[in-house]
Design an enzyme around this catalytic site. Structure first.
Site, short mmCIF file in Angstrom:
data_model
loop_
_atom_site.label_atom_id
_atom_site.label_comp_id
_atom_site.label_asym_id
_atom_site.label_seq_id
_atom_site.Cartn_x
_atom_site.Cartn_y
_atom_site.Cartn_z
N GLY A 89 36.62 35.99 39.28
CA GLY A 89 37.23 37.06 38.49
C GLY A 89 38.48 37.55 39.17
O GLY A 89 39.12 36.83 39.94
N SER A 90 38.81 38.81 38.94
CA SER A 90 40.07 39.32 39.44
C SER A 90 39.97 39.68 40.92
O SER A 90 38.88 39.94 41.45
CB SER A 90 40.46 40.56 38.63
N THR A 91 41.12 39.71 41.56
CA THR A 91 41.15 40.01 42.99
C THR A 91 40.65 41.44 43.26
O THR A 91 39.93 41.68 44.23
CB THR A 91 42.57 39.81 43.54
N GLY A 120 36.96 41.40 43.17
CA GLY A 120 36.53 40.63 44.35
C GLY A 120 36.56 41.48 45.61
O GLY A 120 35.65 41.42 46.45
N LYS A 135 25.50 36.64 35.20
CA LYS A 135 26.07 37.58 34.22
C LYS A 135 27.36 36.99 33.65
O LYS A 135 28.35 36.87 34.34
CB LYS A 135 26.39 38.92 34.88
N GLU A 192 36.18 33.49 43.94
CA GLU A 192 37.27 32.71 43.34
C GLU A 192 38.08 33.70 42.52
O GLU A 192 37.61 34.19 41.49
CB GLU A 192 36.70 31.63 42.41
N GLU A 227 49.76 38.94 38.63
CA GLU A 227 49.16 37.96 37.72
C GLU A 227 49.13 38.55 36.31
O GLU A 227 48.43 39.54 36.07
CB GLU A 227 47.74 37.64 38.19
N CYS A 238 43.34 30.91 35.96
CA CYS A 238 43.55 31.47 37.30
C CYS A 238 44.63 30.71 38.06
O CYS A 238 45.39 31.29 38.81
CB CYS A 238 42.25 31.45 38.07
P1 NAD Z 1 37.18 40.62 36.10
O1 NAD Z 1 37.26 40.67 37.59
O2 NAD Z 1 37.54 41.83 35.36
O3 NAD Z 1 35.71 40.26 35.65
C1 NAD Z 1 35.04 39.11 36.12
C2 NAD Z 1 33.55 39.34 35.98
O4 NAD Z 1 33.15 40.36 36.88
C3 NAD Z 1 33.10 39.78 34.61
O5 NAD Z 1 31.86 39.21 34.33
C4 NAD Z 1 32.97 41.27 34.79
O6 NAD Z 1 32.06 41.82 33.87
C5 NAD Z 1 32.45 41.38 36.20
N1 NAD Z 1 32.73 42.63 36.89
C6 NAD Z 1 33.77 43.49 36.69
N2 NAD Z 1 33.67 44.54 37.53
C7 NAD Z 1 32.59 44.32 38.31
C8 NAD Z 1 31.98 45.05 39.37
N3 NAD Z 1 32.49 46.17 39.84
N4 NAD Z 1 30.88 44.53 39.95
C9 NAD Z 1 30.37 43.37 39.52
N5 NAD Z 1 30.89 42.65 38.51
C10 NAD Z 1 31.99 43.12 37.90
O7 NAD Z 1 38.04 39.37 35.67
P2 NAD Z 1 38.26 38.82 34.20
O8 NAD Z 1 39.30 39.69 33.60
O9 NAD Z 1 36.99 38.60 33.49
O10 NAD Z 1 38.84 37.38 34.53
C11 NAD Z 1 40.14 37.18 34.84
C12 NAD Z 1 40.34 37.04 36.33
O11 NAD Z 1 39.53 36.00 36.84
C13 NAD Z 1 41.75 36.67 36.67
O12 NAD Z 1 42.21 37.41 37.75
C14 NAD Z 1 41.65 35.20 37.05
O13 NAD Z 1 42.66 34.77 37.90
C15 NAD Z 1 40.30 35.14 37.67
N6 NAD Z 1 39.76 33.78 37.64
C16 NAD Z 1 39.72 33.09 38.81
C17 NAD Z 1 39.24 31.78 38.83
C18 NAD Z 1 39.17 30.99 40.10
O14 NAD Z 1 38.50 29.98 40.14
N7 NAD Z 1 39.82 31.40 41.16
C19 NAD Z 1 38.80 31.19 37.64
C20 NAD Z 1 38.87 31.93 36.47
C21 NAD Z 1 39.35 33.24 36.50
#
Ligand code: NAD
Length: 823
Positions: A244-246, A249, A191, A266, A397, A300
């Site tokens: 994605g975000s903590t 996660g 996704k 991650e 962040e 990130c």
């Molecule tokens: P996000 O957590 O909002 O979304 C990430 C993904 O998860 C998206 O595809 C979103 O649609 C999906 N998602 C959201 N809620 C969900 C749920 N309840 N169940 C399943 N999937 C869900 O993050 P974002 O705003 O898209 O990205 C930014 C974040 O990602 C920042 O915190 C950044 O630090 C982190 N990031 C980390 C790394 C790494 O390698 N550590 C790399 C890139 C980004």
């Protein structure tokens, strides 16, 4: 403006990249469907969502809004495909991954422009960083697919992987997820992020283009609430890989707890960028630009906390402000632009909110004097000073172009401040004192530490976090373990309560397609009857005489002696001639091999690319090479095809190893480390075995050049034509002149010259026992390393005898670099 004024101001003019091809592509395809089981299908909901161009705020395209019914269909397709894909030989999977990498490169500009338009990041970044790294990731993991059987024995694929990625590096994050998953034999349902689905859809098209078996990759666009939950909770999914975000996660950890699903996370970061007072401040300024204004700070591992030693803080802040004043913000498709648009209006509002909070909390905010574009979602580079470590902007962040700076006095204070965060993704340390940098680096709680650099990534080096930045690694060998599990788990899973892979109720379509590529060469092919008639012409005329020459310094050369020797088939008929090489030819070849010494310092990635290219060009001429083997050795067509296939596979193996046969870091009982670095030996002479004329030659040459050596090869004495035919393959594969030299003639005479030669660093000999002894004796002259077979023949088709560690070991030696550290 005249030329003189341009010289004085050094002002750039706009250099916009045209969006036309991308817009045409979008028009042709939208509304986009979902990519399930190798097909584009309509979403079960019948609904579509707009994706917006952040630099204009206007819609770019419509993509399907998947729901849980689509998740069911995609998981079912992935389950069926997993049955076959998991058993598909590593070499076949490697070929698919390799093809994906090639096609990424073929469409690189379209992907770069598309990514820039969908995400808002500058084209300079997508073109020079994102897309090349994507290709690199697939190449690198093609290598691991090839090596999985030998390098991860006892492990098997996990099964179906649900993958969820963010919007900041849309295609790069996709590659970090899909490449290792496929390499290890898993199938995926991915996704993309809601804001940035388009390059994933172009990727789906590439998957179709290369003929990846249906169901191996499935891509579902849509809202997290509709797709994310359904995917994470689906009983047919064996692992979730999330970036994605903590906060999200944490939700996923809770949702999957106790289910037996593997999970890798991650997550976010608030990475320190530590500057000591002896650092080179001009480099530091450029480092900061990279650390926090690259991708508008939506990274990130962005170095978002600048920690500066007190005595240089003012000087550095002044330099930084001057640099910020010169940053150029604007149309992401303009190649002269440094900072593009923020991904969405929601994200822009979040940045604005946190910045306002920073001001409220008493920090001093500074922004350049120029104004941002008014159309689209832009935010200027921002620097906070006078920040207290406990405030929101120092802890949260922000995920935008906002840098907060703090000062420290001693290294111990720097470490304490750096570790004062719930995250632990990355850190960057700047000092001209390597002792200090290496003392501080191990004390930082972060998955990656960059010394005097920042934001460097490569597929070969794992990336991931400590603490609330998540767990699991992406990239490197360590990243593979996220996508495999021990085989014994499957057999004992029913009795110990671990989940058992769900059986599919579907028939296994597509399975033949996955395996057939590898078996294609097994067809009964009898090339002895080849070309008896062609286009109605009976070939009564004698064939045009072909005189294979020797290959020295990238050129085809006649033997110095002016003599040729006959080559016979097993029935004693002459089938060709090769040059009778002598001492002078060997001397020329050694000279050429030495002059090509720059090969050793070419990047391992580059060497891997060339080996893949050789394999590719050999495979184009597979039938011709098989025919040549039949002609020389009298083997069956099927055996000849097997030998050519094995040679291609071997080239893939060493292409894979080129960037993976690495050194180690030792921890002797002192404060410090020892870097054990593998180095090429130099010029290697090699007498190839008589048997397996093609495979024997490739099996020796490939590992040697993969490790950076240059070689002089004496082909099979009995059947030299296959090796000699290879020069046409080498010539078309970008191999630099002199890296491989081929001298035909009497094996033992030529070996003696090589073994005697003071400028040959190692001599390999695969022939009779007496020859081995002679080579060892002669090598005592300059005490060169030797590798001989003492007359024992190998089964070159066998993976244990014919390739692997032993060959790599013989191609390298280890240099230990001792680096004690500590103040
Ligand atoms: P996000 O957590 O909002 O979304 C990430 C993904 O998860 C998206 O595809 C979103 O649609 C999906 N998602 C959201 N809620 C969900 C749920 N309840 N169940 C399943 N999937 C869900 O993050 P974002 O705003 O898209 O990205 C930014 C974040 O990602 C920042 O915190 C950044 O630090 C982190 N990031 C980390 C790394 C790494 O390698 N550590 C790399 C890139 C980004």
């Amino acid at each position: 403006m005249n030329v003189m004024e341009i010289y004085e101001t050094m002002e750039y003019g706009p250099a916009p990249e045209s969006p036309t091809l991308v817009l045409d592509w979008l028009k042709e395809h939208q509304p986009f469907g979902l990519f399930i089981n190798g097909q584009w299908v309509k979403p079960a909901s019948g609904k579509y969502l707009d994706t917006i161009n952040p630099s204009t705020g206007k819609p770019l395209a419509q993509v399907a809004a998947a729901n849980s019914n689509d998740v069911d269909a995609a998981v079912a397709a992935a389950r069926v495909a997993a049955e076959t894909w998991s058993k598909t030989p590593g070499h076949t999977r490697a070929r698919y991954l390799y093809a994906i990498a090639r096609h990424i490169q073929k469409h690189s500009r379209l992907l770069a422009v598309l990514e820039s338009m969908d995400n808002g990041k500058p084209i300079r970044e997508t073109r020079d960083l994102d897309i090349p790294l994507v290709a690199r990731h697939f190449y690198y993991h093609a290598g691991w697919a090839q090596l999985m059987a030998s390098e991860l024995p006892g492990y098997e694929p996990v099964g179906v992987v649900g993958q969820i990625i963010p919007w900041n590096f849309p295609l790069l994050m996709l590659s970090w997820k899909i490449a290792p998953a496929l390499a290890m034999g898993n199938t995926v349902v991915l996704k993309p992020a809601r804001y940035t689905p388009l390059t994933a859809l172009k990727f789906a098209e590439i998957v179709q283009e290369i003929g990846l078996p249906p169901g191996v990759v499935n891509i579902l666009t849509g809202e997290a609430s509709q797709v994310g939950d359904a995917l994470v909770l689906h009983p047919g999914v064996n692992k979730i890989a999330f970036t994605g975000s903590t906060d999200v996660g944490r939700t996923l950890r809770r949702a999957t707890a106790g289910s037996g699903k593997k999970l890798s996370l991650e997550l976010g970061g608030k990475s320190p960028f530590i500057v000591f007072d002896d650092a080179d401040l001009d480099s530091v300024v450029e480092g900061v630009v990279d650390a926090i204004w690259f991708n508008q700070g939506q990274v990130c591992c962005a170095g978002s906390r600048l920690l500066v030693q007190e005595d240089i803080a003012d000087r550095l802040i002044n330099k930084l402000r001057a640099r910020m004043e010169k940053l150029r913000i604007g149309d992401p498709l303009d190649k002269a632009v440094d900072i593009g648009a923020i991904v969405s209006s929601a994200q822009l509002q979040e940045i604005q909110r946190l910045v306002a909070q920073g001001v409220e909390e008493g920090a001093v905010m500074w922004q350049p004097s120029w104004a941002c574009p008014t159309e689209g979602y832009f935010f200027p580079p921002t620097l906070f000073t006078n920040v207290s470590p406990a405030t929101t902007i120092a802890q949260v962040e922000i995920f935008g172009p906002v840098l907060v700076s703090m000062t420290f006095r001693t290294p111990a204070e720097a470490v304490e401040l750096a570790n004062n965060t719930r995250y632990g993704l990355a850190a960057s340390v700047w000092s001209e004192n390597i002792n200090l940098a290496l003392d501080v680096a191990p004390k930082l709680k972060a998955g990656t530490v960059w010394v005097n650099c920042t934001n460097l990534f490569d597929a070969s080096s794992g990336f991931g976090g400590y603490r609330e930045s998540g767990f699991g690694r992406e990239g490197g060998k360590e990243g593979l373990y996220e996508y495999v599990r021990p085989m014994w788990e499957t057999s004992s899973s029913s009795s110990n309560g671990l989940p058992i892979a769900i059986e599919s109720t579907h028939s296994s379509d597509g399975s033949e397609q996955a395996v057939s590529t590898d078996e294609a060469g097994e067809d009964e092919m009898d090339h002895t009857t080849v070309s008896e008639s062609f286009n109605g012409y009976h070939l009564a005329l004698p064939a045009i005489d072909r005189t294979p020459k020797m290959f020295i310094n990238g050129k085809q050369v006649r033997p110095d002696s002016g003599y040729s020797r006959d080559v016979y088939d097993p029935r004693g008929h002459v089938i060709g001639q090769v040059g009778e090489g002598n001492r002078k030819d060997i001397r020329n070849a050694v000279e050429a091999a030495h002059a090509a010494g720059g090969w050793a310092s070419s990047t391992t990635h580059n060497r891997a690319q060339i080996l893949y290219y050789i394999a590719e060009n050999l495979s184009v001429r597979e039938a011709e090479f098989a025919h040549r083997l039949v002609q020389q050795t009298g083997c069956s067509g099927a055996d000849a095809a097997t030998e050519v296939q094995a040679a291609i596979s071997r080239l893939f193996s060493y292409a894979a190893w080129a960037d993976k046969y690495e050194g180690a870091v030792h921890r002797p009982p002192l404060r410090g480390v020892v870097l054990a670095m593998k180095e090429p030996i130099g010029v290697i002479g090699m007498a190839c075995p008589s048997e397996y004329p093609l495979l024997g030659f490739i099996s020796l040459v490939a590992p040697a050049i993969a490790m950076g050596n240059t070689v002089i090869a004496i082909p099979s004495q009995q059947s030299p034509l296959s090796a000699i035919d290879c020069y046409q393959v080498l010539e078309t594969s970008d191999l630099p002149a002199g890296v491989v030299n081929i001298v035909t003639g009497d094996r033992d005479t030529l070996s003696q010259v090589l073994a005697d030669h003071d400028d040959v660093e190692s001599m390999w000999y695969f022939g009779p026992a007496e020859g081995c002894k002679r080579v060892e004796l002669a090598s005592a002259g300059n005490m060169k390393r030797t590798w001989v077979n003492y007359g024992h023949q190998r089964n070159w088709l066998d993976l244990v005898q014919g390739e692997g560690e032993e060959f790599l070991h013989e191609s390298t030696h280890v240099k230990n670099i001792w680096v004690p550290y500590g103040e």
